[in-house]
Scaffold this active site. Structure first.
Site, PDB file in Angstrom:
ATOM      1  N   LYS A 144      24.454 -12.207 -34.335  1.00 29.38           N
ATOM      2  CA  LYS A 144      22.992 -12.273 -34.663  1.00 29.38           C
ATOM      3  C   LYS A 144      22.445 -10.745 -35.072  1.00 29.38           C
ATOM      4  CE  LYS A 144      20.149 -11.720 -30.652  1.00 29.38           C
ATOM      5  NZ  LYS A 144      19.208 -10.472 -30.743  1.00 29.38           N
ATOM      6  N   ASN A 145      22.967  -9.815 -34.393  1.00 33.27           N
ATOM      7  CA  ASN A 145      22.456  -8.408 -34.778  1.00 33.27           C
ATOM      8  C   ASN A 145      23.094  -7.807 -35.816  1.00 33.27           C
ATOM      9  OD1 ASN A 145      20.723  -8.887 -32.531  1.00 33.27           O
ATOM     10  ND2 ASN A 145      21.785  -7.393 -31.165  1.00 33.27           N
ATOM     11  N   ARG A 157      10.175  -0.256 -26.127  1.00 33.55           N
ATOM     12  CA  ARG A 157      10.909  -0.319 -27.145  1.00 33.55           C
ATOM     13  C   ARG A 157       9.965   0.239 -28.482  1.00 33.55           C
ATOM     14  NH1 ARG A 157      14.340  -5.717 -27.235  1.00 33.55           N
ATOM     15  NH2 ARG A 157      15.439  -4.726 -28.784  1.00 33.55           N
ATOM     16  N   ILE A 214      19.857   2.976 -21.561  1.00 32.82           N
ATOM     17  CA  ILE A 214      19.559   2.594 -23.000  1.00 32.82           C
ATOM     18  C   ILE A 214      17.913   2.021 -22.565  1.00 32.82           C
ATOM     19  CG2 ILE A 214      19.436   1.417 -25.129  1.00 32.82           C
ATOM     20  CD1 ILE A 214      21.716   3.515 -24.920  1.00 32.82           C
TER      21      ILE A 214
HETATM   22  C1  EPZ Z   1      19.027  -3.049 -31.000  1.00 28.45           C
HETATM   23  O1  EPZ Z   1      17.786  -3.019 -30.440  1.00 28.45           O
HETATM   24  C2  EPZ Z   1      19.504  -4.594 -30.702  1.00 28.45           C
HETATM   25  N1  EPZ Z   1      18.804  -5.446 -31.204  1.00 28.45           N
HETATM   26  C3  EPZ Z   1      19.587  -4.848 -28.912  1.00 28.45           C
HETATM   27  O2  EPZ Z   1      20.186  -6.057 -28.754  1.00 28.45           O
HETATM   28  C4  EPZ Z   1      20.331  -3.791 -28.361  1.00 28.45           C
HETATM   29  O3  EPZ Z   1      20.106  -3.868 -27.125  1.00 28.45           O
HETATM   30  C5  EPZ Z   1      20.035  -2.309 -29.003  1.00 28.45           C
HETATM   31  O4  EPZ Z   1      19.936  -2.245 -30.341  1.00 28.45           O
HETATM   32  C6  EPZ Z   1      20.742  -1.265 -28.401  1.00 28.45           C
HETATM   33  O5  EPZ Z   1      22.172  -1.429 -28.561  1.00 28.45           O
HETATM   34  C7  EPZ Z   1      19.008  -5.605 -32.710  1.00 28.45           C
HETATM   35  O6  EPZ Z   1      19.884  -5.298 -33.157  1.00 28.45           O
HETATM   36  C8  EPZ Z   1      18.175  -6.893 -33.199  1.00 28.45           C
HETATM   37  P1  EPZ Z   1      17.207   0.857 -30.277  1.00 28.45           P
HETATM   38  P2  EPZ Z   1      16.854  -1.919 -30.941  1.00 28.45           P
HETATM   39  O7  EPZ Z   1      16.292   1.320 -31.373  1.00 28.45           O
HETATM   40  O8  EPZ Z   1      17.419  -1.277 -32.410  1.00 28.45           O
HETATM   41  C9  EPZ Z   1      14.500   3.912 -28.044  1.00 28.45           C
HETATM   42  C10 EPZ Z   1      19.986  -8.221 -27.793  1.00 28.45           C
HETATM   43  O9  EPZ Z   1      20.407  -8.223 -26.615  1.00 28.45           O
HETATM   44  N2  EPZ Z   1      13.795   3.987 -29.363  1.00 28.45           N
HETATM   45  O10 EPZ Z   1      18.806   1.304 -30.491  1.00 28.45           O
HETATM   46  O11 EPZ Z   1      15.447  -2.308 -30.800  1.00 28.45           O
HETATM   47  C11 EPZ Z   1      14.328   2.466 -27.407  1.00 28.45           C
HETATM   48  O12 EPZ Z   1      13.074   2.624 -26.453  1.00 28.45           O
HETATM   49  C12 EPZ Z   1      19.175  -6.907 -28.090  1.00 28.45           C
HETATM   50  O13 EPZ Z   1      20.659  -8.726 -28.681  1.00 28.45           O
HETATM   51  C13 EPZ Z   1      12.876   4.929 -29.416  1.00 28.45           C
HETATM   52  O14 EPZ Z   1      12.509   5.728 -28.543  1.00 28.45           O
HETATM   53  O15 EPZ Z   1      17.230  -0.778 -29.906  1.00 28.45           O
HETATM   54  C14 EPZ Z   1      15.607   2.572 -26.629  1.00 28.45           C
HETATM   55  O16 EPZ Z   1      15.284   3.272 -25.243  1.00 28.45           O
HETATM   56  C15 EPZ Z   1      18.250  -6.554 -27.068  1.00 28.45           C
HETATM   57  N3  EPZ Z   1      11.905   5.147 -30.582  1.00 28.45           N
HETATM   58  C16 EPZ Z   1      16.695   3.004 -27.304  1.00 28.45           C
HETATM   59  O17 EPZ Z   1      15.900   3.972 -28.239  1.00 28.45           O
HETATM   60  C17 EPZ Z   1      12.542   4.096 -31.858  1.00 28.45           C
HETATM   61  O18 EPZ Z   1      11.963   4.296 -32.822  1.00 28.45           O
HETATM   62  C18 EPZ Z   1      17.554   2.257 -27.920  1.00 28.45           C
HETATM   63  O19 EPZ Z   1      16.697   1.324 -28.986  1.00 28.45           O
HETATM   64  C19 EPZ Z   1      13.330   3.282 -31.548  1.00 28.45           C
HETATM   65  C20 EPZ Z   1      14.216   3.234 -30.481  1.00 28.45           C
END
Ligand code: EPZ
Length: 417
Positions: free
Chosen positions: A22-23, A121, A326
């Site tokens: 999916k991702n 997020r 995370i």
């Molecule tokens: C992706 O989400 C995945 N979703 C998530 O999968 C996955 O859990 C996550 O990466 C971590 O591996 C998709 O790919 C569609 P991040 P994403 O941006 O990109 C902080 C599932 O179960 N952050 O890597 O939204 C954020 O708060 C889903 O399939 C900022 O601070 O995750 C988090 O603490 C759930 N500022 C950390 O980084 C930003 O601009 C990681 O978030 C972006 C993120």
């Protein structure tokens, strides 16, 4: 709303075919906006989130057709550049159209994704990166309003290796003028799959999968036919199910090189892996041993496997410490596991799990995608009848889960609430 009725306590045995990731599919479908014409993306799982992304593209004027795990997208008539709140709020990954829209059309109006169950997020790093590339970004009544003539390549350091942030900026940089360096980039296999799809479209990208990705912008990209990698989290989830049910499951069509950290941890708690002709055979122990785990960005232990691992630890022989680094609120499965008798104490981002010998069946409520997988794993281990409510969480990320479970001998039925 649907629910699953599970009669657990059986040792599961049989084979399961892993679906496409999916991702990886979500960013690659969004990337079709970077070119004009027909893209055919195959091995796309039949999931609600995929259909939401399709609706989003159709909203922009693109054609989107899904059949036989293929998404066919026609972007010749994209003429609207707005991703509305009512779509974005149902799927945060909608933010992945932001980079492509700005890069190709010089404008975008995308609703800010709200928070979600597992955390705030934010998307600040997506926006800071786009601004550094020359986009004019404003926040207006809950929307990101972005304008930019041709984006310019530049160096961007990401405070956090954000997965969709890396993906958005890599897509935007593919059509920018000049070279972009993304530093502290996410290294997930889904980022690499997107990079490979972009390269097939004519993008010039080096270093995807490493912490520094170099993108040399080009003037135009062409449509692509591309096949998505298997879903490593679905594969890991079925490994966890083997681990918690003393199962003997053959997992087919998965990429083991994407599962190093998960398999290392699962071996530590007693699962045995055996390469067979059509996949990997996973044999669960009579009782798992306790082990500590800390979620980390890839290639560390995935946060998307934390809830499933905790389900195994809840019946382990010993105490395990699970650290979620995370997301700030990714322990909502704890309250539900406790209803089954699990002995878990949460303090901040750390859960202390004292293994008990047997979980007890109970009515449960899913709260988010991976929590629902965790509760189903726990229910498959608990003797008696467990009902898992709010199955729409599961349907976002697992294709035909109940069929796959029945095929390995589980007593599972989906019924309408
Ligand atoms: C992706 O989400 C995945 N979703 C998530 O999968 C996955 O859990 C996550 O990466 C971590 O591996 C998709 O790919 C569609 P991040 P994403 O941006 O990109 C902080 C599932 O179960 N952050 O890597 O939204 C954020 O708060 C889903 O399939 C900022 O601070 O995750 C988090 O603490 C759930 N500022 C950390 O980084 C930003 O601009 C990681 O978030 C972006 C993120």
């Amino acid at each position: 709303m649907d629910k699953l009725i599970i009669h657990g306590g059986k040792r599961l045995k049989g084979g399961v075919d892993i679906s496409g990731a999916k991702n990886a599919a979500l960013p690659i479908i969004a990337a079709s906006l970077l070119a004009s014409g027909y893209c055919t993306i195959s091995n796309v799982p039949n999931l609600k989130d995929i259909m939401t992304m399709g609706r989003l593209l159709a909203n922009l004027g693109a054609g989107f057709h899904y059949e036989d795990r293929k998404a066919i997208i026609n972007t010749e008539k994209v003429k609207i550049f707005e991703a509305p709140y009512d779509l974005v709020r149902t799927m945060r990954a909608s933010i992945l159209v932001l980079g492509p829209l700005i890069a190709r059309f010089g404008r975008a109006k995308v609703s800010l994704p709200g928070g979600c169950a597992i955390g705030a997020r934010p998307i600040n790093l997506h926006l800071i990166g786009l601004e550094k590339m020359g986009a004019d970004i404003k926040l207006e009544s809950g929307y990101v309003v972005a304008k930019g003539k041709r984006l310019k390549g530049t160096s961007i350091y990401l405070d956090v290796p954000t997965v969709t942030g890396t993906e958005n900026l890599m897509m935007a940089a593919s059509l920018a003028k000049g070279r972009t360096l993304l530093e502290n980039a996410a290294r997930e296999p889904e980022v690499v799959d997107l990079a490979n799809a972009l390269i097939s479209m004519g993008a010039r990208i080096k270093g995807a999968g490493e912490s520094v990705i170099e993108i040399e912008g080009v003037d135009e990209l062409k449509p692509v036919n591309y096949s998505i990698i298997p879903d490593r989290i679905e594969a890991g989830t079925f490994m966890a199910i083997a681990g918690i049910t003393e199962g003997d499951i053959i997992i087919k069509r998965c990429r083991l090189d994407h599962l190093d950290a998960s398999m290392m941890k699962l071996k530590e708690v007693g699962l045995v892996f055996e390469h067979v002709s059509d996949g990997i055979r996973v044999i669960g122990p009579s009782r798992p041993k306790a082990a500590d785990v800390k979620t980390m960005p890839y290639p560390g232990f995935p946060t998307d496997m934390q809830a499933q691992f905790m389900a195994i630890m809840s019946i382990a022989d010993g105490t395990s410490i699970i650290k979620e680094t995370i997301f700030e609120n990714r322990f909502m499965h704890v309250a539900e596991l406790r209803r089954m008798g699990a002995d878990i104490i949460v303090e901040g981002g750390t859960a202390t799990v004292k293994g008990i010998s047997k979980l007890k069946a109970a009515p449960l409520m899913a709260t988010d995608l991976r929590a629902s997988a965790s509760l189903i794993a726990a229910a498959l281990a608990a003797k008696g009848e467990t009902t898992v409510h709010r199955l729409y969480h599961l349907d976002r990320g697992y294709e035909n889960m109940e069929e796959k479970l029945v095929k390995i001998g589980a007593d599972v039925k989906r019924v309408k609430e």
